[in-house]
Design an enzyme around this catalytic site. Structure first.
Site, PDB file in Angstrom:
ATOM      1  N   ARG A 149       0.862  -1.316   0.001  1.00 37.29           N
ATOM      2  CA  ARG A 149      -0.019  -0.075   0.059  1.00 37.29           C
ATOM      3  C   ARG A 149       0.937   1.306   0.068  1.00 37.29           C
ATOM      4  O   ARG A 149       2.094   1.256   0.412  1.00 37.29           O
ATOM      5  CB  ARG A 149      -1.065   0.045   1.303  1.00 37.29           C
ATOM      6  CG  ARG A 149      -2.004  -1.023   1.378  1.00 37.29           C
ATOM      7  CD  ARG A 149      -2.695  -1.039   2.612  1.00 37.29           C
ATOM      8  NE  ARG A 149      -3.659  -1.914   2.698  1.00 37.29           N
ATOM      9  CZ  ARG A 149      -3.382  -3.213   3.375  1.00 37.29           C
ATOM     10  NH1 ARG A 149      -2.253  -3.243   4.014  1.00 37.29           N
ATOM     11  NH2 ARG A 149      -4.461  -4.289   3.641  1.00 37.29           N
ATOM     12  N   LYS A 174      -2.378  -2.061   7.229  1.00 30.35           N
ATOM     13  CA  LYS A 174      -3.705  -1.671   7.483  1.00 30.35           C
ATOM     14  C   LYS A 174      -4.106  -2.562   8.782  1.00 30.35           C
ATOM     15  O   LYS A 174      -4.051  -3.592   8.858  1.00 30.35           O
ATOM     16  CB  LYS A 174      -4.392  -2.033   6.436  1.00 30.35           C
ATOM     17  CG  LYS A 174      -5.767  -1.288   6.552  1.00 30.35           C
ATOM     18  CD  LYS A 174      -6.817  -1.545   5.090  1.00 30.35           C
ATOM     19  CE  LYS A 174      -8.028  -0.483   5.106  1.00 30.35           C
ATOM     20  NZ  LYS A 174      -8.546  -0.703   3.926  1.00 30.35           N
ATOM     21  N   HIS A 242      -2.904   2.663  -5.773  1.00 33.17           N
ATOM     22  CA  HIS A 242      -3.618   1.558  -5.612  1.00 33.17           C
ATOM     23  C   HIS A 242      -3.809   0.451  -6.806  1.00 33.17           C
ATOM     24  O   HIS A 242      -4.082  -0.530  -6.465  1.00 33.17           O
ATOM     25  CB  HIS A 242      -5.190   1.949  -4.962  1.00 33.17           C
ATOM     26  CG  HIS A 242      -5.568   0.824  -3.715  1.00 33.17           C
ATOM     27  ND1 HIS A 242      -5.000   0.579  -2.580  1.00 33.17           N
ATOM     28  CD2 HIS A 242      -6.688   0.105  -4.018  1.00 33.17           C
ATOM     29  CE1 HIS A 242      -5.642  -0.280  -2.067  1.00 33.17           C
ATOM     30  NE2 HIS A 242      -6.750  -0.610  -2.556  1.00 33.17           N
ATOM     31  N   ARG A 245      -1.084  -1.894  -6.865  1.00 40.11           N
ATOM     32  CA  ARG A 245      -1.407  -2.982  -5.979  1.00 40.11           C
ATOM     33  C   ARG A 245      -2.235  -4.003  -6.570  1.00 40.11           C
ATOM     34  O   ARG A 245      -2.048  -5.076  -6.114  1.00 40.11           O
ATOM     35  CB  ARG A 245      -1.887  -2.173  -4.773  1.00 40.11           C
ATOM     36  CG  ARG A 245      -2.156  -3.188  -3.609  1.00 40.11           C
ATOM     37  CD  ARG A 245      -2.540  -2.332  -2.267  1.00 40.11           C
ATOM     38  NE  ARG A 245      -3.317  -3.316  -1.172  1.00 40.11           N
ATOM     39  CZ  ARG A 245      -2.812  -3.998  -0.404  1.00 40.11           C
ATOM     40  NH1 ARG A 245      -1.693  -4.345  -0.300  1.00 40.11           N
ATOM     41  NH2 ARG A 245      -3.475  -4.342   0.655  1.00 40.11           N
ATOM     42  N   HIS A 268      -4.374  -8.689   3.679  1.00 38.37           N
ATOM     43  CA  HIS A 268      -5.784  -8.526   3.755  1.00 38.37           C
ATOM     44  C   HIS A 268      -6.217  -9.270   5.130  1.00 38.37           C
ATOM     45  O   HIS A 268      -5.582 -10.286   5.075  1.00 38.37           O
ATOM     46  CB  HIS A 268      -6.519  -8.999   2.656  1.00 38.37           C
ATOM     47  CG  HIS A 268      -6.584  -8.177   1.319  1.00 38.37           C
ATOM     48  ND1 HIS A 268      -6.590  -8.482   0.129  1.00 38.37           N
ATOM     49  CD2 HIS A 268      -6.354  -6.827   1.430  1.00 38.37           C
ATOM     50  CE1 HIS A 268      -6.419  -7.292  -0.624  1.00 38.37           C
ATOM     51  NE2 HIS A 268      -6.286  -6.355  -0.003  1.00 38.37           N
ATOM     52  N   TYR A 277      -9.563  -7.828  -5.741  1.00 40.53           N
ATOM     53  CA  TYR A 277      -8.352  -7.174  -6.272  1.00 40.53           C
ATOM     54  C   TYR A 277      -8.131  -7.846  -7.644  1.00 40.53           C
ATOM     55  O   TYR A 277      -7.277  -7.328  -8.481  1.00 40.53           O
ATOM     56  CB  TYR A 277      -7.096  -7.300  -5.557  1.00 40.53           C
ATOM     57  CG  TYR A 277      -6.995  -6.221  -4.444  1.00 40.53           C
ATOM     58  CD1 TYR A 277      -8.227  -5.982  -3.768  1.00 40.53           C
ATOM     59  CD2 TYR A 277      -6.146  -5.547  -4.466  1.00 40.53           C
ATOM     60  CE1 TYR A 277      -8.205  -4.909  -2.728  1.00 40.53           C
ATOM     61  CE2 TYR A 277      -5.769  -4.453  -3.318  1.00 40.53           C
ATOM     62  CZ  TYR A 277      -7.040  -4.183  -2.724  1.00 40.53           C
ATOM     63  OH  TYR A 277      -6.754  -3.176  -1.412  1.00 40.53           O
TER      64      TYR A 277
END
Length: 299
Positions: A149, A174, A242, A245, A268, A277
């Protein structure tokens, strides 16, 4: 008649002159200048070195409500604010502004997400070739190959990269979770070149990605613009960190990596997020169907 305070105009000219001296394209400089100039016109006779959050909120409202000169969509409003935030960060770095009030607002603006097509390998190669220096090349590949990220790239320290084990220690991803991401040989080589360049600058920070003088770490906003400017130079539209990614996730899937492995690589918590994704087009589905084993039931 809309005017710009002379002091504000002088600061903008100085800021754009520094961008030009750093090798930014005239198109990029023009885009920066146009957006910041619109903000300075909104301020009128107010000194930009005393700008407050309420000034920025008023500016955003003027963009959204069309008071000057017409309304623009929310994603474009956020782009405006990011450019203004970089300018305000420059003022802060030069001790002309106590604190950049736009930094927090950028994070607060939520734009409805639309799934974008993953970049092709050919497009990523064009991005890498268009990178202005070893640092920018390593940044692009960290996102497009390892799938980090934007914030994670910004948080990397120089000793988070292990070229022997091909591992990247990702700090406070995250959900404030640390993890290990794996790199390939190409990304390892990009890191090696950048680390040698970085060492020659005798950096004053332990951040992996610094400015080209080694004095300060690159902020997420500056890394964002590294990606945007590189994409502009490569002639590829709609490239954002993003999207790189997302592209990394698709590349991993195409090479046969298991969905659970991709989930761990990307950090994740929910596998459904990982599935969102991955871009699987019709051609890939047909190729997958052709690999299905024959049941021989119709013979």
């Amino acid at each position: 008649m809309i005017f710009i305070l002379e002091k504000n105009r002088t600061l903008l000219e100085r800021y754009l002159r520094e961008r030009r001296n750093r090798g930014y394209s005239e198109k990029t400089i023009g885009g920066y200048g146009k957006k910041v100039c619109r903000f300075l016109k909104f301020l009128g006779d107010k000194d930009v070195t005393g700008v407050k959050r309420e000034d920025l909120e008023g500016f955003l409202n003027s963009l959204r409500n069309g008071s000057s000169p017409k309304a623009i969509k929310l994603s474009s409003v956020k782009d405006y604010l990011k450019v203004v935030s970089v300018f305000l960060s420059w003022l802060e770095d030069n001790e002309l502004l106590p604190k950049n009030p736009a930094r927090k607002i950028v994070k607060e603006i939520r734009v409805e997400k639309t799934k974008r097509r993953a970049l092709t390998l050919k497009e990523v190669r064009k991005l890498v070739k268009a990178a202005r220096n070893p640092r920018d090349r390593a940044i692009i590949l960290t996102m497009a190959i390892a799938g980090l990220r934007l914030s994670e790239v910004s948080n990397l320290k120089h000793d988070d990269v292990n070229l022997e084990t091909l591992e990247i220690f990702v700090r406070q991803g995250k959900g404030r979770k640390d993890r290990i991401a794996i790199m390939d040989g190409e990304l390892a080589e990009a890191f090696k070149v950048w680390l040698m360049y970085r060492k020659s600058m005798k950096p004053k920070t332990d951040s992996l990605f610094t400015n080209l003088y080694g004095k300060k770490p690159l902020s997420p906003v500056r890394i964002y613009f590294v990606v945007k400017e590189t994409a502009e130079k490569a002639g590829i539209k709609n490239v954002f960190p993003h999207r790189l990614r997302h592209s990394a996730a698709t590349f991993m899937h195409d090479t046969g990596m298991d969905i659970l492995e991709i989930k761990e690589q990307l950090g994740h918590t929910d596998i459904k997020t990982t599935e969102g994704y991955i871009d699987i087009n019709e051609t890939k589905r047909k190729q997958g169907m052709n690999r299905m084993p024959s049941l021989n039931v119709l013979r």
